[in-house]
Design an enzyme around this catalytic site. Sequence first.
Site, PDB file in Angstrom:
ATOM      1  N   HIS A   7     -11.916-137.902 -39.529  1.00  0.00           N
ATOM      2  CA  HIS A   7     -12.535-137.187 -38.841  1.00  0.00           C
ATOM      3  C   HIS A   7     -14.083-136.928 -39.530  1.00  0.00           C
ATOM      4  O   HIS A   7     -14.402-137.408 -40.642  1.00  0.00           O
ATOM      5  CB  HIS A   7     -11.823-135.722 -38.732  1.00  0.00           C
ATOM      6  CG  HIS A   7     -11.573-135.058 -39.966  1.00  0.00           C
ATOM      7  ND1 HIS A   7     -10.723-135.456 -40.836  1.00  0.00           N
ATOM      8  CD2 HIS A   7     -12.030-133.813 -40.708  1.00  0.00           C
ATOM      9  CE1 HIS A   7     -10.381-134.760 -41.910  1.00  0.00           C
ATOM     10  NE2 HIS A   7     -11.531-133.910 -41.880  1.00  0.00           N
TER      11      HIS A   7
ATOM     12  N   HIS B 120     -13.922-139.264 -42.900  1.00  0.00           N
ATOM     13  CA  HIS B 120     -12.968-139.592 -44.060  1.00  0.00           C
ATOM     14  C   HIS B 120     -11.538-138.784 -43.567  1.00  0.00           C
ATOM     15  O   HIS B 120     -11.632-138.336 -42.518  1.00  0.00           O
ATOM     16  CB  HIS B 120     -13.598-138.311 -45.116  1.00  0.00           C
ATOM     17  CG  HIS B 120     -13.658-136.908 -44.700  1.00  0.00           C
ATOM     18  ND1 HIS B 120     -14.534-136.569 -43.906  1.00  0.00           N
ATOM     19  CD2 HIS B 120     -12.751-135.911 -44.893  1.00  0.00           C
ATOM     20  CE1 HIS B 120     -14.472-135.176 -43.702  1.00  0.00           C
ATOM     21  NE2 HIS B 120     -13.410-134.929 -44.184  1.00  0.00           N
TER      22      HIS B 120
ATOM     23  N   ARG C 146      -8.785-122.953 -42.065  1.00  0.00           N
ATOM     24  CA  ARG C 146      -8.291-124.483 -42.178  1.00  0.00           C
ATOM     25  C   ARG C 146      -6.938-124.201 -43.038  1.00  0.00           C
ATOM     26  O   ARG C 146      -6.871-123.624 -44.261  1.00  0.00           O
ATOM     27  CB  ARG C 146      -9.203-125.315 -42.933  1.00  0.00           C
ATOM     28  CG  ARG C 146      -8.580-126.573 -43.379  1.00  0.00           C
ATOM     29  CD  ARG C 146      -9.890-127.599 -44.102  1.00  0.00           C
ATOM     30  NE  ARG C 146      -9.276-128.767 -44.499  1.00  0.00           N
ATOM     31  CZ  ARG C 146      -8.535-129.077 -45.492  1.00  0.00           C
ATOM     32  NH1 ARG C 146      -8.054-128.019 -46.364  1.00  0.00           N
ATOM     33  NH2 ARG C 146      -8.259-130.145 -45.896  1.00  0.00           N
TER      34      ARG C 146
ATOM     35  N   ASP D 238      -8.566-136.495 -44.949  1.00  0.00           N
ATOM     36  CA  ASP D 238      -8.639-135.452 -46.277  1.00  0.00           C
ATOM     37  C   ASP D 238      -7.745-135.931 -47.540  1.00  0.00           C
ATOM     38  O   ASP D 238      -6.856-136.552 -47.446  1.00  0.00           O
ATOM     39  CB  ASP D 238      -7.979-134.204 -45.502  1.00  0.00           C
ATOM     40  CG  ASP D 238      -9.040-133.370 -44.653  1.00  0.00           C
ATOM     41  OD1 ASP D 238     -10.069-133.570 -44.761  1.00  0.00           O
ATOM     42  OD2 ASP D 238      -8.286-132.649 -43.775  1.00  0.00           O
TER      43      ASP D 238
END
Length: 316
Positions: free
Chosen positions: A288, A138, A303, A140
């Site tokens: 990723h 995917h 993150r 993000d």
Amino acid sequence: MTTFFSTAEISPTPTDPLAVMGPLVARRTNEAFDGAPYERLTVSPSTPTIGAEISGIRLTGDLPDETMAELRRALLEWKVLFFRDQNIDRSEHRAFAQRWGALERHPFFKYTQPGQTDADVATLAKDAMASGVENTWHNDVTWHELPSFAAVLRAVEVPAVGGDTLWADMAAAYDLLPENIRARIDPLVAEHDWINSFGRFMPAETVDMLRPQFPAVEHPVVRVIPETGRRVLFANSGFTQRIVGISEAESNELLTMLFRHVQRPEFQVRLRWQPNTVAMWDNRTCQHYAASDYFPARRIMDRISIVGERPVGISS
């Protein structure tokens, strides 16, 4: 100069136009890309087109503008950058990310990640009580009108083995599609949604509350990167639901083919995490996948993501 091969030249089988054998080699950058040497950092490639380890700098918010300019060029060139031995805290992590643009607050983490809030630094803790579920390819938040520009992920605690992250180069993936398939998808638009991903981990009443704020959105299947003019494949199995304006059968056929194409190892780089490793990736140009092979071991990552722009297609 790297030799460029199109999959159309490698004799795909009649039943599967992407089932090819032989060289799968793409250009790392456009021919017009500034290939000047890096003077303020050391760039060590991980694969021919995607991923490079950067050394010689410490990630803080006060890096000189000249160093930041080289980092921006390296990100455009390699799509994902790896930094080892970055003993930085959350405030330094945030300060570095802020040099790239406004920080993004993920609207769903507080509903799907135990103990999480909507802070700009999201701590993603996985263990025997909360297993990793990010093991799908995917980009993000493509279900947002303005998908993330980039993300900066810092390893806080990692398993003794396992828990790697993989990235796939969507510029190489596009370049290595047969010419007739590129022509077929160039003008298309796809619908992206979060209902079948994040929505699966929320109570129905929460989904109903959030739905009006975050409706399905449409983005070009082939995205053009403004800084380089590079065309990238912008459809992912995590959030892309259907291609607009064609039959359901044709949409399913095309998306299944493209999602399978993304999984070719020739487009990918894999990172084995160590404590204080930082990865930064251009969310526009790569997908990723977080390998979920370490349960019930513990894995903690911090993150931060950076606000992006509306995707632009070829005809925009």
